[in-house]
Design a protein around this motif. Structure first.
Motif, PDB file in Angstrom:
ATOM      1  N   ASP A 225      17.656  37.993  45.649  1.00  0.00           N
ATOM      2  CA  ASP A 225      17.824  38.669  44.362  1.00  0.00           C
ATOM      3  C   ASP A 225      18.294  40.116  44.541  1.00  0.00           C
ATOM      4  O   ASP A 225      19.096  40.628  43.750  1.00  0.00           O
ATOM      5  CB  ASP A 225      16.508  38.642  43.587  1.00  0.00           C
ATOM      6  CG  ASP A 225      16.099  37.228  43.190  1.00  0.00           C
ATOM      7  OD1 ASP A 225      16.947  36.323  43.308  1.00  0.00           O
ATOM      8  OD2 ASP A 225      14.940  37.035  42.780  1.00  0.00           O
ATOM      9  N   PHE A 226      17.792  40.789  45.579  1.00  0.00           N
ATOM     10  CA  PHE A 226      18.248  42.152  45.853  1.00  0.00           C
ATOM     11  C   PHE A 226      19.735  42.147  46.233  1.00  0.00           C
ATOM     12  O   PHE A 226      20.477  43.076  45.875  1.00  0.00           O
ATOM     13  CB  PHE A 226      17.419  42.784  46.962  1.00  0.00           C
ATOM     14  CG  PHE A 226      15.999  43.078  46.574  1.00  0.00           C
ATOM     15  CD1 PHE A 226      15.694  44.196  45.809  1.00  0.00           C
ATOM     16  CD2 PHE A 226      14.962  42.251  46.965  1.00  0.00           C
ATOM     17  CE1 PHE A 226      14.381  44.477  45.445  1.00  0.00           C
ATOM     18  CE2 PHE A 226      13.648  42.518  46.615  1.00  0.00           C
ATOM     19  CZ  PHE A 226      13.359  43.638  45.852  1.00  0.00           C
ATOM     20  N   CYS A 227      20.155  41.122  46.970  1.00  0.00           N
ATOM     21  CA  CYS A 227      21.572  41.045  47.366  1.00  0.00           C
ATOM     22  C   CYS A 227      22.461  40.813  46.148  1.00  0.00           C
ATOM     23  O   CYS A 227      23.554  41.390  46.042  1.00  0.00           O
ATOM     24  CB  CYS A 227      21.756  39.923  48.388  1.00  0.00           C
ATOM     25  SG  CYS A 227      21.003  40.258  49.992  1.00  0.00           S
ATOM     26  N   TYR A 228      22.008  39.961  45.208  1.00  0.00           N
ATOM     27  CA  TYR A 228      22.779  39.770  43.980  1.00  0.00           C
ATOM     28  C   TYR A 228      22.867  41.084  43.200  1.00  0.00           C
ATOM     29  O   TYR A 228      23.927  41.453  42.677  1.00  0.00           O
ATOM     30  CB  TYR A 228      22.124  38.698  43.108  1.00  0.00           C
ATOM     31  CG  TYR A 228      22.281  37.292  43.620  1.00  0.00           C
ATOM     32  CD1 TYR A 228      23.448  36.882  44.264  1.00  0.00           C
ATOM     33  CD2 TYR A 228      21.271  36.342  43.451  1.00  0.00           C
ATOM     34  CE1 TYR A 228      23.601  35.585  44.730  1.00  0.00           C
ATOM     35  CE2 TYR A 228      21.413  35.047  43.913  1.00  0.00           C
ATOM     36  CZ  TYR A 228      22.576  34.667  44.552  1.00  0.00           C
ATOM     37  OH  TYR A 228      22.720  33.384  45.015  1.00  0.00           O
ATOM     38  N   ALA A 229      21.728  41.796  43.119  1.00  0.00           N
ATOM     39  CA  ALA A 229      21.709  43.062  42.370  1.00  0.00           C
ATOM     40  C   ALA A 229      22.602  44.105  43.020  1.00  0.00           C
ATOM     41  O   ALA A 229      23.110  45.009  42.340  1.00  0.00           O
ATOM     42  CB  ALA A 229      20.275  43.580  42.262  1.00  0.00           C
ATOM     43  N   ALA A 230      22.798  43.998  44.342  1.00  0.00           N
ATOM     44  CA  ALA A 230      23.635  44.978  45.050  1.00  0.00           C
ATOM     45  C   ALA A 230      25.078  44.940  44.568  1.00  0.00           C
ATOM     46  O   ALA A 230      25.819  45.920  44.728  1.00  0.00           O
ATOM     47  CB  ALA A 230      23.574  44.726  46.558  1.00  0.00           C
ATOM     48  N   ILE A 231      25.498  43.830  43.954  1.00  0.00           N
ATOM     49  CA  ILE A 231      26.864  43.754  43.417  1.00  0.00           C
ATOM     50  C   ILE A 231      27.082  44.830  42.355  1.00  0.00           C
ATOM     51  O   ILE A 231      28.199  45.322  42.154  1.00  0.00           O
ATOM     52  CB  ILE A 231      27.118  42.344  42.837  1.00  0.00           C
ATOM     53  CG1 ILE A 231      27.008  41.291  43.957  1.00  0.00           C
ATOM     54  CG2 ILE A 231      28.482  42.250  42.170  1.00  0.00           C
ATOM     55  CD1 ILE A 231      27.064  39.859  43.470  1.00  0.00           C
TER      56      ILE A 231
ATOM     57  N   ALA B  28      19.868  48.668  48.406  1.00  0.00           N
ATOM     58  CA  ALA B  28      21.128  48.393  47.707  1.00  0.00           C
ATOM     59  C   ALA B  28      20.859  47.743  46.352  1.00  0.00           C
ATOM     60  O   ALA B  28      21.491  48.101  45.342  1.00  0.00           O
ATOM     61  CB  ALA B  28      22.010  47.495  48.567  1.00  0.00           C
ATOM     62  N   GLY B  29      19.931  46.789  46.299  1.00  0.00           N
ATOM     63  CA  GLY B  29      19.639  46.108  45.047  1.00  0.00           C
ATOM     64  C   GLY B  29      19.048  47.039  44.006  1.00  0.00           C
ATOM     65  O   GLY B  29      19.471  47.039  42.830  1.00  0.00           O
ATOM     66  N   LEU B  30      18.079  47.855  44.412  1.00  0.00           N
ATOM     67  CA  LEU B  30      17.452  48.776  43.462  1.00  0.00           C
ATOM     68  C   LEU B  30      18.426  49.854  43.003  1.00  0.00           C
ATOM     69  O   LEU B  30      18.401  50.279  41.842  1.00  0.00           O
ATOM     70  CB  LEU B  30      16.211  49.415  44.090  1.00  0.00           C
ATOM     71  CG  LEU B  30      15.033  48.460  44.356  1.00  0.00           C
ATOM     72  CD1 LEU B  30      13.899  49.187  45.063  1.00  0.00           C
ATOM     73  CD2 LEU B  30      14.533  47.857  43.047  1.00  0.00           C
ATOM     74  N   THR B  31      19.298  50.305  43.892  1.00  0.00           N
ATOM     75  CA  THR B  31      20.315  51.285  43.504  1.00  0.00           C
ATOM     76  C   THR B  31      21.281  50.689  42.493  1.00  0.00           C
ATOM     77  O   THR B  31      21.649  51.339  41.503  1.00  0.00           O
ATOM     78  CB  THR B  31      21.084  51.787  44.740  1.00  0.00           C
ATOM     79  OG1 THR B  31      20.162  52.311  45.701  1.00  0.00           O
ATOM     80  CG2 THR B  31      22.075  52.871  44.361  1.00  0.00           C
TER      81      THR B  31
END
Length: 529
Positions: A444-450, A499-502
């Motif tokens: 999920d963090f990797c998806y959010a990193a987009i 990366a995801g939270l940013t």
């Protein structure tokens, strides 16, 4: 701070000392909490030797020997063997301090890197890292994975600290520090990608191309030093052997399972060799292992028998290419499935056995990941085949090799005795294990990193992209081509969380900005004069 104001603030002091000093109370509390948390987790899972740990100790034992005893070293970088061997020489206290240091440096490092985007976001990222108990558990095992995490944290800190110091010397340091993880894991050669940093962050100019060249040259110098070491020790100038064995053949055999004689001449030849050289052996024949079973229900021991007996790298690579050309859909489906599995599962270990009445321990419960796993690595290895093959190989050793084998075994036993044989506390381990399954999947963090694309116009965001891309590639290639193990991904997890939270915070800030602009337009203008 009000949510009406932007959370992302590009006001990083860059200096490590100033970054810590401006928020010293928070940093101190986090370091204290991390230390307490680490020792609480140790009650459930005491310090131990992790995945492949014994192999690194054997390599350290062989490091200064000559002849064939060292040939196995070349498939593993020398750095990890030297580090774990030297740390173990200091005893269990040295090991505990080393692993605790890795954990604390990782938490402090991600705070410093996250500070690129403001103090508030850095604090949130650090708290998420602190609650990532999988990472805490992961730092309880002396093996390559936590050591790699340490090197990657140092790499990220150096990139943030020096990326604005636009001198050839600073970028040469960045290049060489980017090379250092290669000494722990060969896949880290992907960090060569960092040489585009000056161009990506500061644009096209003669000066930036010069800095890119300095970065690339320093990285290449590190590879040259490693190849020279191999030439000195193994009398063969090069980097690593065995790459074509694992990538992509391990996926082809273990996961895609698309080896077939009709794929091509190399595949047909491999099938013939398996039938003639392996399946005719009593160790296979007497255990009822047919060609259909060998190919459809692969096991690690079968894979290693192929490599040990027919392991010419070019031949194995040809077999892999024929299989991919014949069935590309099944291959790429397997790649996606492995990556998704690796990024979805937590780093999980079964808890220690639960104490029972009468001083006896209850049998250890099944790891649900293993119990429900559809991957070949989870299937039981035919123990009788493995034991008979090992005994048969040992009987063929020369007297000198047997003596060396016994000396190596004594050394490994000595190292093993450093670690406590008492199981951890079942209740504590089960508590943290249950929390691991409640933590958001790294997927999920990797998806959010987009969502970082929303801030791609900012140099700091482009720098974070530059860090994330090799992290993802190294983790995904290892998971899809070798084994979908969470331990391959965990050293990179804190960067994925950042990366995801940013990315999510950039989206929130953009949304709040639209609201503020909308309110400003709705306010009536005040006449003047």
């Amino acid at each position: 701070m009000s949510f009406a104001q932007p959370w992302i603030r590009f006001d990083h002091p860059i200096s490590i000392r100033e970054t810590i000093a401006e928020d010293r109370r928070f940093v101190l509390l986090v370091m204290l909490a991390a230390t307490v948390l680490y020792f609480i987790v140790s009650i459930g899972w005491p310090i131990g030797i992790g995945r492949d740990g014994y192999r690194y100790f054997l390599y350290y034992f062989d490091l200064f020997l000559s002849g064939n005893q060292q040939q196995g070293l070349w498939i593993t970088p020398p750095g990890i063997s030297i580090i774990v061997g030297l740390v173990a020489r200091g005893g269990i206290v040295s090991i505990q301090l080393f692993l605790l240091t890795i954990y604390l440096v990782s938490i402090l490092g991600i705070y410093y890197i996250g500070r690129l985007f403001g103090r508030n976001l850095a604090r949130v990222v650090t708290l998420f890292a602190l609650l990532h108990f999988q990472y805490t558990l992961f730092c309880h095992f002396l093996t390559s994975d936590p050591v790699l995490a340490l090197f990657l944290t140092i790499w990220g800190v150096v990139l943030v600290r020096l990326h604005q110091v636009r001198t050839p010397t600073a970028y040469a340091v960045i290049g060489f520090v980017s090379f250092l993880p290669v000494l722990i894991r060969p896949m880290s050669q992907l960090y060569l990608f960092v040489f585009v940093l000056p161009v990506l962050c500061f644009g096209f100019s003669r000066r930036n191309f010069l800095l890119a060249g300095a970065t690339l040259s320093a990285f290449a110098a590190g590879l040259l030093l490693l190849a020279s070491y191999h030439a000195l020790v193994f009398h063969d100038f090069g980097l690593f052997k065995g790459g074509k064995h694992a990538i992509p053949f391990r996926n082809i055999y273990m996961f895609s399972r698309i080896i077939a004689p009709e794929n091509g001449p190399a595949s047909q030849r491999l099938i013939n060799l398996i039938e003639e050289k392996l399946l005719s052996n009593p160790l296979y024949r007497d255990n009822g292992i047919t060609l259909e079973k060998f190919l459809s229900t692969p096991k690690p021991i079968f894979f290693h028998d192929i490599i040990d007996n027919f392991g010419n790298e070019d031949f194995i690579f040809d077999v892999s290419m024929e299989a991919i050309r014949a069935q590309p859909a099944r291959f790429w489906q397997s790649v996606y499935k492995n990556i998704h599995y690796q990024f979805s599962r937590p780093f999980d270990l079964p808890p220690p056995p639960k104490p029972a009445t009468g001083g006896q321990s209850q049998p250890q419960g099944d790891n649900p990941d293993t119990k429900n796993c559809q991957y070949a690595e989870c299937a039981p290895i035919p123990t009788n085949v493995a034991r008979e093959r090992r005994d048969q190989a040992h009987s063929k050793l020369s007297q000198e090799d047997r003596r060396h084998h016994e000396e190596a075994k004594q050394y490994v036993d000595t190292v093993d005795n450093l670690f406590s044989k008492e199981p951890g506390n079942h209740a504590v381990a089960e508590f943290f294990r249950s929390l691991n399954y409640k933590y958001p999947p790294i997927r999920d963090f990797c998806y959010a990193a987009i969502l970082l694309l929303l801030g791609i116009h900012r140099r700091e965001v482009r720098l974070l992209w530059l860090m994330i891309i090799p992290h993802f590639m190294a983790s995904a290639i290892s998971g899809s081509m070798v084994d979908p193990l969470a331990s391959y991904r965990i050293p990179h997890d804190l960067f994925f969380i950042l990366a995801g939270l940013t990315g999510v915070t950039l989206l929130i800030d953009r949304f709040m900005q639209l609201i503020r602009h909308g309110r400003a337009r709705l306010q009536p203008s005040v006449p003047t004069g």
